[in-house]
Design a protein around this motif. Structure first.
Motif, PDB file in Angstrom:
ATOM      1  N   ILE A 447     -26.857  48.308  64.307  1.00 21.78           N
ATOM      2  CA  ILE A 447     -26.837  49.511  65.144  1.00 21.78           C
ATOM      3  C   ILE A 447     -27.394  49.170  66.520  1.00 21.78           C
ATOM      4  CG2 ILE A 447     -27.585  51.910  65.380  1.00 21.78           C
ATOM      5  CD1 ILE A 447     -28.065  51.959  62.368  1.00 21.78           C
ATOM      6  N   GLN A 448     -26.698  49.591  67.550  1.00 16.49           N
ATOM      7  CA  GLN A 448     -27.176  49.434  68.916  1.00 16.49           C
ATOM      8  C   GLN A 448     -27.985  50.673  69.298  1.00 16.49           C
ATOM      9  OE1 GLN A 448     -26.861  46.778  70.962  1.00 16.49           O
ATOM     10  NE2 GLN A 448     -28.033  47.789  72.561  1.00 16.49           N
ATOM     11  N   PRO A 449     -29.273  50.526  69.578  1.00 13.16           N
ATOM     12  CA  PRO A 449     -30.078  51.716  69.894  1.00 13.16           C
ATOM     13  C   PRO A 449     -29.661  52.344  71.220  1.00 13.16           C
ATOM     14  CG  PRO A 449     -31.323  49.720  70.366  1.00 13.16           C
ATOM     15  CD  PRO A 449     -30.059  49.287  69.674  1.00 13.16           C
ATOM     16  N   THR A 450     -29.875  53.620  71.321  1.00 14.37           N
ATOM     17  CA  THR A 450     -29.601  54.363  72.548  1.00 14.37           C
ATOM     18  C   THR A 450     -30.504  53.876  73.673  1.00 14.37           C
ATOM     19  OG1 THR A 450     -29.047  56.294  71.214  1.00 14.37           O
ATOM     20  CG2 THR A 450     -29.509  56.696  73.533  1.00 14.37           C
ATOM     21  N   ASN A 451     -29.986  53.886  74.875  1.00 11.92           N
ATOM     22  CA  ASN A 451     -30.802  53.655  76.058  1.00 11.92           C
ATOM     23  C   ASN A 451     -31.587  54.920  76.380  1.00 11.92           C
ATOM     24  OD1 ASN A 451     -30.842  54.162  79.227  1.00 11.92           O
ATOM     25  ND2 ASN A 451     -30.991  51.962  78.899  1.00 11.92           N
ATOM     26  N   TRP A 452     -32.900  54.777  76.688  1.00 15.87           N
ATOM     27  CA  TRP A 452     -33.736  55.951  76.914  1.00 15.87           C
ATOM     28  C   TRP A 452     -33.202  56.840  78.031  1.00 15.87           C
ATOM     29  CZ3 TRP A 452     -36.748  59.552  75.343  1.00 15.87           C
ATOM     30  CH2 TRP A 452     -37.360  60.379  76.262  1.00 15.87           C
ATOM     31  N   ILE A 453     -32.782  56.259  79.127  1.00 14.43           N
ATOM     32  CA  ILE A 453     -32.333  57.077  80.262  1.00 14.43           C
ATOM     33  C   ILE A 453     -31.092  57.875  79.888  1.00 14.43           C
ATOM     34  CG2 ILE A 453     -31.433  56.990  82.624  1.00 14.43           C
ATOM     35  CD1 ILE A 453     -33.266  54.609  83.120  1.00 14.43           C
ATOM     36  N   ASP A 454     -30.175  57.263  79.155  1.00 12.45           N
ATOM     37  CA  ASP A 454     -28.988  58.004  78.699  1.00 12.45           C
ATOM     38  C   ASP A 454     -29.394  59.145  77.777  1.00 12.45           C
ATOM     39  OD1 ASP A 454     -27.399  56.268  80.124  1.00 12.45           O
ATOM     40  OD2 ASP A 454     -26.960  54.980  78.393  1.00 12.45           O
ATOM     41  N   PHE A 455     -30.335  58.863  76.897  1.00 11.80           N
ATOM     42  CA  PHE A 455     -30.828  59.900  75.978  1.00 11.80           C
ATOM     43  C   PHE A 455     -31.469  61.043  76.757  1.00 11.80           C
ATOM     44  CE2 PHE A 455     -34.359  61.740  73.595  1.00 11.80           C
ATOM     45  CZ  PHE A 455     -33.762  62.080  72.392  1.00 11.80           C
ATOM     46  N   ARG A 456     -32.363  60.703  77.684  1.00 11.18           N
ATOM     47  CA  ARG A 456     -33.047  61.732  78.468  1.00 11.18           C
ATOM     48  C   ARG A 456     -32.058  62.586  79.243  1.00 11.18           C
ATOM     49  NH1 ARG A 456     -35.820  59.215  83.262  1.00 11.18           N
ATOM     50  NH2 ARG A 456     -33.724  59.550  84.097  1.00 11.18           N
ATOM     51  N   ASN A 457     -31.054  61.961  79.805  1.00  9.78           N
ATOM     52  CA  ASN A 457     -30.069  62.723  80.575  1.00  9.78           C
ATOM     53  C   ASN A 457     -29.292  63.694  79.699  1.00  9.78           C
ATOM     54  OD1 ASN A 457     -30.846  61.426  82.910  1.00  9.78           O
ATOM     55  ND2 ASN A 457     -29.197  59.909  82.858  1.00  9.78           N
ATOM     56  N   ARG A 458     -29.019  63.308  78.461  1.00 11.14           N
ATOM     57  CA  ARG A 458     -28.301  64.216  77.547  1.00 11.14           C
ATOM     58  C   ARG A 458     -29.133  65.438  77.200  1.00 11.14           C
ATOM     59  NH1 ARG A 458     -27.620  61.905  72.512  1.00 11.14           N
ATOM     60  NH2 ARG A 458     -28.092  59.767  73.110  1.00 11.14           N
ATOM     61  N   TYR A 459     -30.457  65.266  77.205  1.00  7.32           N
ATOM     62  CA  TYR A 459     -31.350  66.356  76.812  1.00  7.32           C
ATOM     63  C   TYR A 459     -32.216  66.825  77.980  1.00  7.32           C
ATOM     64  CZ  TYR A 459     -29.871  65.292  72.087  1.00  7.32           C
ATOM     65  OH  TYR A 459     -29.102  65.113  70.957  1.00  7.32           O
ATOM     66  N   SER A 460     -31.674  66.766  79.177  1.00  9.49           N
ATOM     67  CA  SER A 460     -32.480  67.122  80.348  1.00  9.49           C
ATOM     68  C   SER A 460     -32.442  68.606  80.676  1.00  9.49           C
ATOM     69  CB  SER A 460     -32.004  66.332  81.574  1.00  9.49           C
ATOM     70  OG  SER A 460     -30.678  66.692  81.912  1.00  9.49           O
ATOM     71  N   ARG A 461     -31.361  69.285  80.360  1.00 13.06           N
ATOM     72  CA  ARG A 461     -31.236  70.665  80.834  1.00 13.06           C
ATOM     73  C   ARG A 461     -32.307  71.566  80.235  1.00 13.06           C
ATOM     74  NH1 ARG A 461     -29.020  74.180  77.175  1.00 13.06           N
ATOM     75  NH2 ARG A 461     -27.824  73.283  75.444  1.00 13.06           N
ATOM     76  N   ALA A 462     -32.628  72.584  80.987  1.00  9.95           N
ATOM     77  CA  ALA A 462     -33.614  73.556  80.508  1.00  9.95           C
ATOM     78  C   ALA A 462     -33.092  74.247  79.255  1.00  9.95           C
ATOM     79  CB  ALA A 462     -33.912  74.579  81.588  1.00  9.95           C
ATOM     80  N   LYS A 463     -33.975  74.438  78.297  1.00 11.61           N
ATOM     81  CA  LYS A 463     -33.588  75.062  77.036  1.00 11.61           C
ATOM     82  C   LYS A 463     -34.679  76.019  76.596  1.00 11.61           C
ATOM     83  CE  LYS A 463     -32.299  73.886  72.238  1.00 11.61           C
ATOM     84  NZ  LYS A 463     -30.994  74.567  72.229  1.00 11.61           N
ATOM     85  N   LEU A 464     -34.272  77.164  76.129  1.00 10.40           N
ATOM     86  CA  LEU A 464     -35.193  78.147  75.584  1.00 10.40           C
ATOM     87  C   LEU A 464     -34.968  78.249  74.086  1.00 10.40           C
ATOM     88  CD1 LEU A 464     -37.289  80.461  76.012  1.00 10.40           C
ATOM     89  CD2 LEU A 464     -35.339  82.004  76.344  1.00 10.40           C
ATOM     90  N   PHE A 465     -36.009  77.944  73.310  1.00 10.92           N
ATOM     91  CA  PHE A 465     -35.970  78.188  71.867  1.00 10.92           C
ATOM     92  C   PHE A 465     -36.359  79.652  71.663  1.00 10.92           C
ATOM     93  CE2 PHE A 465     -36.883  73.603  72.145  1.00 10.92           C
ATOM     94  CZ  PHE A 465     -35.858  73.107  71.350  1.00 10.92           C
ATOM     95  N   ASP A 466     -35.343  80.486  71.561  1.00 15.45           N
ATOM     96  CA  ASP A 466     -35.586  81.936  71.557  1.00 15.45           C
ATOM     97  C   ASP A 466     -36.500  82.370  70.430  1.00 15.45           C
ATOM     98  OD1 ASP A 466     -33.609  83.215  73.657  1.00 15.45           O
ATOM     99  OD2 ASP A 466     -32.480  81.651  72.634  1.00 15.45           O
ATOM    100  N   SER A 467     -36.302  81.825  69.251  1.00 22.82           N
ATOM    101  CA  SER A 467     -37.067  82.303  68.101  1.00 22.82           C
ATOM    102  C   SER A 467     -38.549  81.963  68.226  1.00 22.82           C
ATOM    103  CB  SER A 467     -36.503  81.707  66.813  1.00 22.82           C
ATOM    104  OG  SER A 467     -36.646  80.300  66.817  1.00 22.82           O
TER     105      SER A 467
END
Length: 837
Positions: A447-467
């Protein structure tokens, strides 16, 4: 003509420290006790396994020191021993779990470690083998199914029926079963029968009970997953038992109802087509997850409980495969139910809270020790069994930090000041061991591990956990979050710097119902507390968010209305507007708080830069008379309030020594009156920023409160890349806000909507509802006069109006990621033009 102006940030050079070594290498002696730097490069599987095994070997010194030789026998003449803990040889979790975990680790080391690791001075393989066998003997002897010896409190432990059970005993029995498996070839047939009695009685309890569910405040996800574990180890050791098919069905029922989600009720996926046609919906009982895949335990959300279910299900999958294959040569029982919703919990929740060092953010803090990285085995489960490259990358980061923290101790224990003593040691060793074992059974070399910067960019947008009422966002510089926890009545958040080495400078911290960001007042004759009136009004845009809130503090004597703007750049802006609800006297002010780690694991003292520089460990309180401060050339704070900045109050915060940085700090008594303004404060936080840059950000900050009507607060904050960010909040205003003659160094800032420009200064009007805010990213500036500019298409287009009687020549300065661009534009009299940016 376009002119490109290149900006070079010299001061950032000093922020990062690199090393060329690929792996950390677990030390066999006390080397570089506090100086070990976590490396960037991915450590290959074989090297990581070597480190994990050596870490467990180093831990054996702690285990030997903790082991109690009772010189006792059980009722059939077997020698027994026990590991000490909070309740040594007690019949509850604080006694049984500790012993079972450490017994398992000793047995594992004997089976897998001999010839591969170096033991500490004073520890022999005979010692470890003796501890493994005698502690296992005590585990099965003191169980209700065998009753060969009583626990210290005169009781036996374990569950044998729906009427006679012990909470969590299946989890302890699982560890004892692993210990037995590792020593299987050394056990007599009689001892194996004792193990069988113990496990079958635990499973008999499971067969005669219903599967519980619940999600509000007290999820049953974790509990159901550990019930899976005992069924799995029993199936693994005794797969041909006549009751095995019943265990298997109950295992699947508990597994589906671990991370159970409302969508499962409609899921017609056949789980194990090789066995039967049962679907997810067939097994579904009720939900343990909120609809956004989050969960709560102990009445609040935190990522320890959110992730641990994956680990427990992974340990069940491991036992089924390893035990059956090793003892019987084939795997009769296996099920896809064990990975149910694991990936969804990762992608919907945990990945959004993963930080640059592999830690999972805890917006509400933790009720256990901080910075354990004990989620490692959850990462391992998804990496090994689900082949998840994100989990593989995060696991690699987590293991390095566990290794680094172990090196802060003299005896191989995992951390200083553990919350629950030997029980914490056992839990951490348990997880390190399981990580090694999963990789041994299910290698991830392909398995080729994910690059951190690519990972961070995928999860960068603001998110509200409503519950959970938690908001978070991630930029290239830092992570931010804020939580309104109604369960534990805590309203706090924190910042995580985007650096694998230094991001633990800020610590999750809560106290007096608040904590990081807000802090508190000490008001005469009142308690320090807070009650929410408005628990978050949000505006999310890309990787930024704006949040307004309102708290009544100090037994409702003060009304604190505040806003936070987590910008798309570096700056994080906090504003507030505090009014007296009754008359009183403030004894102390401790606001704009951030918990700063001053710990052996991170750094025991910090370099504090301001007008003067000082190295401080937080044990003596420091008052800084300045409007900016920087810590370690990593974290900057700018606050123009004519107040002191404070640093100190060092104390143990969930096993991490934590000092407090107060942006607003005063010990002067001051009276306040009903309906009168107490404070109107501002603070801007910057990450990965030097002291020189922090001073520059302070110089460029524009505080707007003197321009604003009553009830408002605002700033225009500079960013290190040249942009500015405006936060304008109507906390209690009755009038429209008009800004006049606002000028930045680059020229007149262009706001959202209409901006009028005269003499390279801006004027604009804002109509903002009560308890709401306007947040603008300002990356366009004008040199010129006599024009109106309309910012359209989310900053992608400008409409420039020249309503005067003469032609206008203006200069646009635009901030881009790679520098500044300027453009000269001619606008004819009484004409409008459109400029695309």
């Amino acid at each position: 003509m376009k002119i490109k102006i290149v900006i070079i940030f010299y001061s950032l050079i000093s922020v990062y420290f690199f090393s060329g070594e690929a792996g950390l290498k677990a030390k066999t002696a006390k080397e570089n006790m506090y100086g070990n730097i976590v490396q960037y490069k991915f450590v290959k599987e074989s090297d990581m396994k070597s480190d994990l095994l050596q870490m467990l070997a180093n831990f054996s010194l702690y285990m030997k020191n903790d082991f109690i030789e009772n010189k006792m026998m059980n009722s059939v003449g077997e020698k027994i021993g026990c590991f000490g803990g909070e309740d040594t040889m007690g019949s509850g979790e604080a006694g049984v779990r500790t012993n079972a975990d450490l017994s398992m680790v000793c047995a594992f080391m004997v089976k897998y470690g001999k010839g591969k690791v170096a033991l500490p001075n004073g520890v022999s393989w005979n010692d470890i083998e003796k501890m493994a066998m005698e502690s296992l003997s005590y585990s099965y002897s003191s169980h209700k199914a065998n009753k060969l010896v009583r626990c210290r409190d005169g009781k036996y432990w374990g569950s044998i029926s729906a009427e006679d059970y012990t909470w969590e005993s299946s989890l302890w029995a699982m560890s004892a079963a692993y210990s037995a498996f590792f020593q299987w070839d050394k056990l007599s047939s009689i001892q194996k029968k004792y193990i069988e009695n113990m496990l079958k009685s635990e499973c008999n309890y499971e067969l005669h009970r219903s599967v519980p569910t619940g999600y509000d405040g007290d999820t049953k996800a974790e509990e159901n997953a550990w019930e899976v574990d005992v069924l799995a180890v029993t199936l693994g050791l005794f797969p041909n038992d006549s009751i095995a098919p019943y265990w298997f069905n109950k295992l699947r029922a508990f597994a589906i109802n671990s991370y159970s989600h409302i969508e499962d009720s409609k899921d017609k996926t056949i789980i194990d087509p090789l066995y039967d046609n049962k679907t997810v919906a067939d097994f579904y009982v009720g939900k343990n997850l909120y609809d956004d895949y989050t969960l709560q335990n102990h009445n609040f959300f935190h990522t320890s409980y959110q992730n641990v279910v994956i680990q427990e299900l992974g340990e069940a999958a491991l036992a089924l495969e390893l035990f059956q294959k090793t003892i019987y040569g084939n795997v009769r029982w296996k099920t896809n139910a064990l990975m149910h919703n694991n990936s969804k919990v990762m992608t919907h929740v945990l990945n959004w809270l993963a930080l640059a060092d592999g830690e999972l953010a805890m917006p509400n803090g933790n009720d256990w020790s901080l910075f354990l990285y004990d989620q490692i085995t959850s990462y391992t489960t998804n990496a090994c069994f689900l082949r998840d490259p994100d989990a593989l990358m995060l696991e690699n980061l987590a293991y390095r930090n566990i290794l680094k923290r172990q090196q802060t101790t003299e005896d191989g224990s995992w951390l200083l000041r553990p919350d629950v003593g030997a029980r914490r040691m056992g839990v951490e060793a348990h997880r390190v061991m399981m990580t090694w074992l999963m990789h041994d059974v299910r290698s991830t070399n392909d398995i080729q591990p994910t690059n951190w910067i690519d990972f961070r960019n995928r999860y960068s947008r603001a998110k509200l956990f409503d519950s959970q009422n938690i908001v978070r966002a991630y930029t290239k510089d830092r992570f931010t979050c804020f939580s309104w926890s109604s369960g534990i009545k805590s309203y706090t958040g924190y910042i995580g710097l985007d650096t694998k080495e230094q991001n633990k400078i800020i610590v999750p911290f809560k106290d007096h119902n608040t904590g990081n960001f807000i802090g508190w007042y000490d008001v005469d004759s009142t308690r320090i507390n807070a009650v929410p009136v408005i628990a978050g009004i949000y505006k999310l845009k890309g990787n930024s968010y704006t949040m307004n809130g309102e708290l009544l503090t100090n037994d409702k004597t003060l009304d604190n209305r505040f806003s936070i703007y987590s910008t798309p750049g570096n700056a994080i802006i906090y504003l507030d507007y505090v009014v007296g609800l009754r008359s009183g006297v403030i004894n102390k002010e401790r606001g704009g708080l951030m918990g700063i780690s001053t710990d052996q694991f991170t750094k025991i003292s910090r370099n504090i830069y301001s007008k003067d520089s000082v190295n401080a460990d937080g044990n003596s309180f420091i008052n800084i008379k300045n409007d900016w401060v920087n810590i370690d050339n990593l974290f900057g704070v700018v606050c123009h309030n004519n107040k002191n900045i404070g640093f100190g109050d060092n104390s143990n915060n969930n096993s991490i020594m934590t000092s407090k940085l107060y942006a607003f700090c005063s010990d002067e008594k001051r009276p306040f009156s009903i309906g009168k303004i107490v404070d109107r404060r501002n603070v801007i936080y910057y990450s990965k920023i030097s002291s020189i840059e922090t001073k520059e950000m302070s110089r460029k900050l524009i505080v707007l409160k003197d321009f604003l009507p009553s009830g408002w607060n605002g700033v225009i904050a500079p960013d290190p890349d040249g942009r500015y960010y405006m936060l304008l909040s109507n906390f209690n205003g009755k009038k429209r806000c008009h800004l006049y003659d606002i000028k930045c160094e680059l020229g007149a800032p262009i706001f959202g909507g209409k901006t009028s420009v005269y003499n390279s200064s801006s004027s604009a009007s804002f109509l903002i509802p009560l308890n709401h805010s306007e947040s603008n990213s300002i990356d366009c500036f004008v040199e010129g006069s006599g024009i109106d500019i309309y910012n359209k298409q989310n900053g992608k287009e400008l409409k420039i109006n020249n309503m005067g009687n003469s032609n206008k020549r203006i200069k646009l300065i635009i901030v881009k990621d790679n520098g500044l661009y300027s453009r000269t534009i001619n606008v004819k009299k009484r004409k409008s033009i459109i400029v695309h940016l």
